[in-house]
Write an enzyme that holds these catalytic residues in place. Structure first.
Site, PDB file in Angstrom:
ATOM      1  N   PHE A  81       0.921  -1.153  -0.058  1.00  0.00           N
ATOM      2  CA  PHE A  81       0.170   0.108  -0.112  1.00  0.00           C
ATOM      3  C   PHE A  81       1.091   1.214  -0.162  1.00  0.00           C
ATOM      4  CE2 PHE A  81      -2.840   3.076   2.357  1.00  0.00           C
ATOM      5  CZ  PHE A  81      -4.053   3.053   1.670  1.00  0.00           C
TER       6      PHE A  81
ATOM      7  N   LEU B 279       1.203   4.710   0.080  1.00  0.00           N
ATOM      8  CA  LEU B 279       0.648   6.162   0.160  1.00  0.00           C
ATOM      9  C   LEU B 279       1.635   7.323   0.662  1.00  0.00           C
ATOM     10  CD1 LEU B 279      -2.076   7.625   0.536  1.00  0.00           C
ATOM     11  CD2 LEU B 279      -2.248   6.646   2.811  1.00  0.00           C
ATOM     12  N   THR B 280       2.574   6.953   1.692  1.00  0.00           N
ATOM     13  CA  THR B 280       3.304   7.831   2.451  1.00  0.00           C
ATOM     14  C   THR B 280       4.507   8.556   1.386  1.00  0.00           C
ATOM     15  OG1 THR B 280       2.838   6.830   4.493  1.00  0.00           O
ATOM     16  CG2 THR B 280       5.012   8.076   4.336  1.00  0.00           C
TER      17      THR B 280
ATOM     18  N   GLN C 195       9.951  -2.760  32.848  1.00  0.00           N
ATOM     19  CA  GLN C 195      10.211  -2.669  34.167  1.00  0.00           C
ATOM     20  C   GLN C 195      10.183  -3.683  35.280  1.00  0.00           C
ATOM     21  OE1 GLN C 195      11.363   0.590  34.182  1.00  0.00           O
ATOM     22  NE2 GLN C 195      11.810   0.977  36.285  1.00  0.00           N
TER      23      GLN C 195
ATOM     24  N   GLU D 141      -0.845   4.098   9.714  1.00  0.00           N
ATOM     25  CA  GLU D 141      -2.440   4.266   9.583  1.00  0.00           C
ATOM     26  C   GLU D 141      -2.945   5.523  10.255  1.00  0.00           C
ATOM     27  OE1 GLU D 141      -4.352   0.660   8.878  1.00  0.00           O
ATOM     28  OE2 GLU D 141      -2.368  -0.416   8.562  1.00  0.00           O
TER      29      GLU D 141
ATOM     30  N   GLY E 162      13.346  -5.733  35.013  1.00  0.00           N
ATOM     31  CA  GLY E 162      14.444  -5.036  35.502  1.00  0.00           C
ATOM     32  C   GLY E 162      15.586  -5.111  34.084  1.00  0.00           C
ATOM     33  N   GLY E 163      16.794  -5.320  34.561  1.00  0.00           N
ATOM     34  CA  GLY E 163      18.007  -5.395  33.275  1.00  0.00           C
ATOM     35  C   GLY E 163      17.642  -6.379  32.247  1.00  0.00           C
TER      36      GLY E 163
ATOM     37  N   ILE F  18       7.106   2.346   2.861  1.00  0.00           N
ATOM     38  CA  ILE F  18       6.250   1.414   2.149  1.00  0.00           C
ATOM     39  C   ILE F  18       6.397   0.104   2.921  1.00  0.00           C
ATOM     40  CG2 ILE F  18       5.127   0.566   0.155  1.00  0.00           C
ATOM     41  CD1 ILE F  18       4.880   3.763   0.910  1.00  0.00           C
TER      42      ILE F  18
END
Length: 388
Positions: free
Chosen positions: A129, A131-132, A341, A368, A344-345, A163
């Site tokens: 599609f 468009l952009t 979170q 979109e 943690g690491g 795209i």
């Protein structure tokens, strides 16, 4: 195991419940985590696998190999939610088959539908599609790609970017300015085979969650009159109608990501030690889990209401789809952040599911129709309703 109590809601019927059960089992047995190697090859394989299993039949009407007489938004949403919970790349592959064929479904001639839709449903043609543009994203009306009329059809010059499926697609649904009127009223839609002379993939784009993305250039690309989708000058309406159908499903994908994050976080806090107990015993953790559950249920209600309005009531659901996409994508970002979170690491370690989800979800608040655009849509509809 993700919460499945929503399947009993009145927005869904027994067919949807069977679909959810069967697809979940197929995903568990078939889908492997994306390894981040050859993403193009992975996407091609996923499209073919989805086609072979029959899931892509939900992307086209029954007359062209589909399941339902017309597109069923609740089915599309259930499929995207389930796929996203298992694999972000599988969701992407499915979604683009729907979005890249939706305009053909809505506006195509019988010959155009026969040429593309059955192959989309079988996974034999990869859809896109277009468009952009480099200078315009959500502001579709300001696009600069031009399709000039010629004696035999149209000559196209311009560029598109970001795209999805760019570089691996077999065809593109392309939107270009044809000049029947100023602004959005002078845009038309076309279907363009990827091997059309004058079409070039000028750049492959790398983003935080790997997907096939590209910039396309059109240089004196000749299209026959038969490439036009619908009426000339009606392309903007066609793009918006297509997005109205699939915007709800973007929220569903975000919901799938959020459900997976909640599952992962719940399992983690039950075993992660904190003092004499686990993280799950901590009131702060419990508060965060409650917020995550609330956001997920709210998103699901908005998503399946939006689909029900379109599928069952047969009314336009632009406002409801905007509400669903806005809340589901924004809240999924928050749910996943909370999950990271709690890990943690470990939560920011490559290869851990919540780390991948953190990268996957971000783009959904942009494509979109960005979250800010959805707020404009909702506010304008609210003001119009209030004035009436």
């Amino acid at each position: 195991m993700a919460d499945r109590s929503f399947l009993d809601w009145p927005f869904l019927d027994d067919g949807h419940r069977r679909l959810a059960d069967e697809l979940d089992a197929w995903c568990a047995a078939t889908l492997a985590p994306a390894h981040g190697g050859d993403v193009d090859a992975e996407c091609r394989a996923l499209v073919r696998s989805l086609g072979d299993a029959g899931w892509l039949r939900y992307c086209v009407p029954a007359a062209y190999g589909g399941i339902h007489e017309t597109l069923d938004i609740r089915s599309l949403a259930l499929i995207r939610e389930t796929l996203a919970r298992h694999s972000g790349l599988a969701d992407f592959a499915f979604a683009m088959q729907g979005l890249g064929s939706g305009t053909i479904t809505l506006l195509g001639t019988e010959a155009q539908k026969r040429a593309y839709l059955p192959a989309v449903a079988r996974g034999e043609k990869i859809a896109a599609f277009a468009l952009t543009e480099p200078a315009s994203g959500s502001d579709v009306a300001s696009m600069e790609t031009i399709a000039e009329r010629t004696a035999n059809g149209y000559r196209v010059n311009g560029a598109k970017t970001y795209i999805s499926n760019g570089g691996i697609a077999d065809y593109y649904v392309l939107f270009a300015r044809t000049g029947e009127a100023p602004g959005s009223r002078g845009i038309s839609a076309f279907v363009v085979d990827a091997d059309t002379p004058g079409l070039a993939v000028t750049e492959r784009l790398e983003v935080i969650a790997p997907h096939p993305l590209a910039t396309l250039a059109f240089t004196d690309m000749a299209l026959p009159e038969t490439a036009l989708l619908g009426e000339a000058g009606r392309g903007f309406a066609a793009a918006m109608a297509t997005l109205d159908i699939f915007r709800t499903t973007v929220g569903a994908a975000a919901l799938g990501f959020a459900r997976r994050a909640l599952d992962e976080a719940t399992a983690r806090v039950r075993v992660r030690r904190l003092g004499n107990g686990t993280l799950a015993d901590n009131p702060i953790t419990q508060s965060k889990l409650a917020e995550m559950v609330l956001d997920i249920d709210t998103s699901a209600l908005l998503i399946y209401r939006a689909g029900w309005l379109r599928d069952v009531r047969g009314v336009r659901n632009t406002r409801e789809a905007a509400l669903a996409k806005l809340h589901a994508t924004d809240s999924a970002q928050s749910v996943i952040d909370k999950a990271v979170q709690m890990f943690g690491g470990l939560g920011v370690t490559v290869g851990v599911p919540v780390e991948a989800l953190y990268r996957e979800v971000r783009a959904l608040r942009i494509y979109e129709g960005a979250s800010e655009v959805q707020k404009v849509v909702i506010a304008r509809q609210h003001l119009a309703d209030s004035a009436a």
